[in-house]
Design a protein around this motif. Sequence first.
Motif, PDB file in Angstrom:
ATOM      1  N   ILE A  74      83.201  -1.796 -12.790  1.00 24.85           N
ATOM      2  CA  ILE A  74      82.045  -1.385 -11.982  1.00 24.85           C
ATOM      3  C   ILE A  74      81.842   0.115 -12.127  1.00 24.85           C
ATOM      4  CG2 ILE A  74      81.138  -1.193  -9.612  1.00 24.85           C
ATOM      5  CD1 ILE A  74      81.262  -4.096 -10.666  1.00 24.85           C
ATOM      6  N   THR A  75      80.580   0.502 -12.276  1.00 22.16           N
ATOM      7  CA  THR A  75      80.228   1.914 -12.293  1.00 22.16           C
ATOM      8  C   THR A  75      79.332   2.199 -11.090  1.00 22.16           C
ATOM      9  OG1 THR A  75      80.356   1.954 -14.702  1.00 22.16           O
ATOM     10  CG2 THR A  75      79.191   3.776 -13.650  1.00 22.16           C
ATOM     11  N   MET A  76      79.667   3.255 -10.364  1.00 21.35           N
ATOM     12  CA  MET A  76      78.864   3.679  -9.221  1.00 21.35           C
ATOM     13  C   MET A  76      77.949   4.813  -9.679  1.00 21.35           C
ATOM     14  SD  MET A  76      80.049   4.988  -5.415  1.00 21.35           S
ATOM     15  CE  MET A  76      81.508   5.673  -6.130  1.00 21.35           C
ATOM     16  N   HIS A  77      76.654   4.658  -9.398  1.00 25.55           N
ATOM     17  CA  HIS A  77      75.636   5.651  -9.745  1.00 25.55           C
ATOM     18  C   HIS A  77      75.101   6.240  -8.441  1.00 25.55           C
ATOM     19  CE1 HIS A  77      75.588   4.081 -13.862  1.00 25.55           C
ATOM     20  NE2 HIS A  77      75.674   2.892 -13.286  1.00 25.55           N
ATOM     21  N   THR A  78      75.069   7.571  -8.354  1.00 31.75           N
ATOM     22  CA  THR A  78      74.680   8.246  -7.114  1.00 31.75           C
ATOM     23  C   THR A  78      73.445   9.098  -7.330  1.00 31.75           C
ATOM     24  OG1 THR A  78      76.984   8.254  -6.387  1.00 31.75           O
ATOM     25  CG2 THR A  78      75.493   9.808  -5.302  1.00 31.75           C
ATOM     26  N   THR A  79      72.465   8.927  -6.427  1.00 32.64           N
ATOM     27  CA  THR A  79      71.220   9.692  -6.476  1.00 32.64           C
ATOM     28  C   THR A  79      70.802  10.080  -5.059  1.00 32.64           C
ATOM     29  OG1 THR A  79      69.880   7.677  -6.353  1.00 32.64           O
ATOM     30  CG2 THR A  79      70.350   8.545  -8.574  1.00 32.64           C
ATOM     31  N   ILE A  80      69.820  10.970  -4.990  1.00 29.40           N
ATOM     32  CA  ILE A  80      69.193  11.303  -3.706  1.00 29.40           C
ATOM     33  C   ILE A  80      67.897  10.521  -3.636  1.00 29.40           C
ATOM     34  CG2 ILE A  80      68.011  13.112  -2.422  1.00 29.40           C
ATOM     35  CD1 ILE A  80      70.249  14.791  -2.697  1.00 29.40           C
ATOM     36  N   SER A  81      67.683   9.818  -2.521  1.00 29.73           N
ATOM     37  CA  SER A  81      66.464   9.022  -2.383  1.00 29.73           C
ATOM     38  C   SER A  81      65.431   9.681  -1.469  1.00 29.73           C
ATOM     39  CB  SER A  81      66.786   7.625  -1.860  1.00 29.73           C
ATOM     40  OG  SER A  81      67.371   7.708  -0.579  1.00 29.73           O
ATOM     41  N   LYS A  82      65.901  10.581  -0.591  1.00 29.27           N
ATOM     42  CA  LYS A  82      64.995  11.295   0.327  1.00 29.27           C
ATOM     43  C   LYS A  82      65.610  12.658   0.621  1.00 29.27           C
ATOM     44  CE  LYS A  82      63.850   7.077   2.837  1.00 29.27           C
ATOM     45  NZ  LYS A  82      64.015   6.375   4.109  1.00 29.27           N
ATOM     46  N   MET A  83      64.734  13.666   0.786  1.00 30.67           N
ATOM     47  CA  MET A  83      65.242  14.975   1.178  1.00 30.67           C
ATOM     48  C   MET A  83      64.098  15.860   1.644  1.00 30.67           C
ATOM     49  SD  MET A  83      67.868  17.526  -0.830  1.00 30.67           S
ATOM     50  CE  MET A  83      66.716  18.166  -2.028  1.00 30.67           C
ATOM     51  N   THR A  84      64.389  16.693   2.639  1.00 36.82           N
ATOM     52  CA  THR A  84      63.427  17.703   3.057  1.00 36.82           C
ATOM     53  C   THR A  84      63.462  18.849   2.050  1.00 36.82           C
ATOM     54  OG1 THR A  84      65.107  18.765   4.435  1.00 36.82           O
ATOM     55  CG2 THR A  84      63.649  17.171   5.531  1.00 36.82           C
ATOM     56  N   LYS A  97      77.203  -1.026 -10.080  1.00 40.51           N
ATOM     57  CA  LYS A  97      76.670  -1.897 -11.132  1.00 40.51           C
ATOM     58  C   LYS A  97      77.803  -2.418 -12.008  1.00 40.51           C
ATOM     59  CE  LYS A  97      72.125   0.275 -11.528  1.00 40.51           C
ATOM     60  NZ  LYS A  97      71.169   0.894 -12.467  1.00 40.51           N
ATOM     61  N   ASN A  98      77.640  -3.674 -12.437  1.00 42.85           N
ATOM     62  CA  ASN A  98      78.629  -4.259 -13.341  1.00 42.85           C
ATOM     63  C   ASN A  98      78.258  -3.941 -14.790  1.00 42.85           C
ATOM     64  OD1 ASN A  98      76.599  -6.103 -14.045  1.00 42.85           O
ATOM     65  ND2 ASN A  98      77.457  -7.754 -12.810  1.00 42.85           N
ATOM     66  N   THR A  99      79.004  -4.492 -15.736  1.00 44.23           N
ATOM     67  CA  THR A  99      78.766  -4.187 -17.152  1.00 44.23           C
ATOM     68  C   THR A  99      77.434  -4.720 -17.663  1.00 44.23           C
ATOM     69  OG1 THR A  99      80.093  -6.118 -17.755  1.00 44.23           O
ATOM     70  CG2 THR A  99      81.216  -3.985 -17.768  1.00 44.23           C
ATOM     71  N   ASP A 100      76.841  -5.676 -16.946  1.00 44.29           N
ATOM     72  CA  ASP A 100      75.517  -6.194 -17.305  1.00 44.29           C
ATOM     73  C   ASP A 100      74.400  -5.412 -16.620  1.00 44.29           C
ATOM     74  OD1 ASP A 100      76.632  -8.229 -18.880  1.00 44.29           O
ATOM     75  OD2 ASP A 100      76.830  -9.559 -17.133  1.00 44.29           O
ATOM     76  N   GLU A 101      74.764  -4.292 -15.958  1.00 42.36           N
ATOM     77  CA  GLU A 101      73.820  -3.442 -15.221  1.00 42.36           C
ATOM     78  C   GLU A 101      73.216  -4.138 -14.000  1.00 42.36           C
ATOM     79  OE1 GLU A 101      72.931   0.013 -15.591  1.00 42.36           O
ATOM     80  OE2 GLU A 101      74.848  -0.175 -16.632  1.00 42.36           O
TER      81      GLU A 101
END
Length: 145
Positions: A74-84, A97-101
């Motif tokens: 499993i790969t963890m992907h981190t983003t910002i979804s909201k911000m002032t 996400k797994n190897t099949d995305e």
Amino acid sequence: MTAFSKQLSFRWSDLDPNFHVRHSAYYDFGAQHRIEILESLGLTMKAFQIHHFGPILFREECVFRKELKLSDVITMHTTISKMTADASRWSIVHEFKNTDEQVCATITVDGAWMDTQLRKLINPVPQLAIDAMNKIPRSDSFVAL
């Protein structure tokens, strides 16, 4: 912009009696990744101590879509979804996400910055926090607050 992704390695202690990853382990992985990201952007524990501030969470939620087992890659992907604009409030999303995305789980946290001496929200936010938060990739559905 740098992508913040991390391949996870599950431990025996991350499992529950059903032999899949226990629900609280997801939150632990998310918290660890957030701190690693902040550290890589200069927001170290030492910087938080010197400037007397740190991140706080108002909400943390996980949506589980597919069970994870000990041997899963499993790969963890981190983003910002909201911000002032001043980075005083923000939402961060972690996708597992797994190897099949395929998305197996999604953690969303809503947070802000707290003065660790006054125990109150910071206004204004230190520039080093604004600079760091602006380096985290935006999600495809990013919303400016």
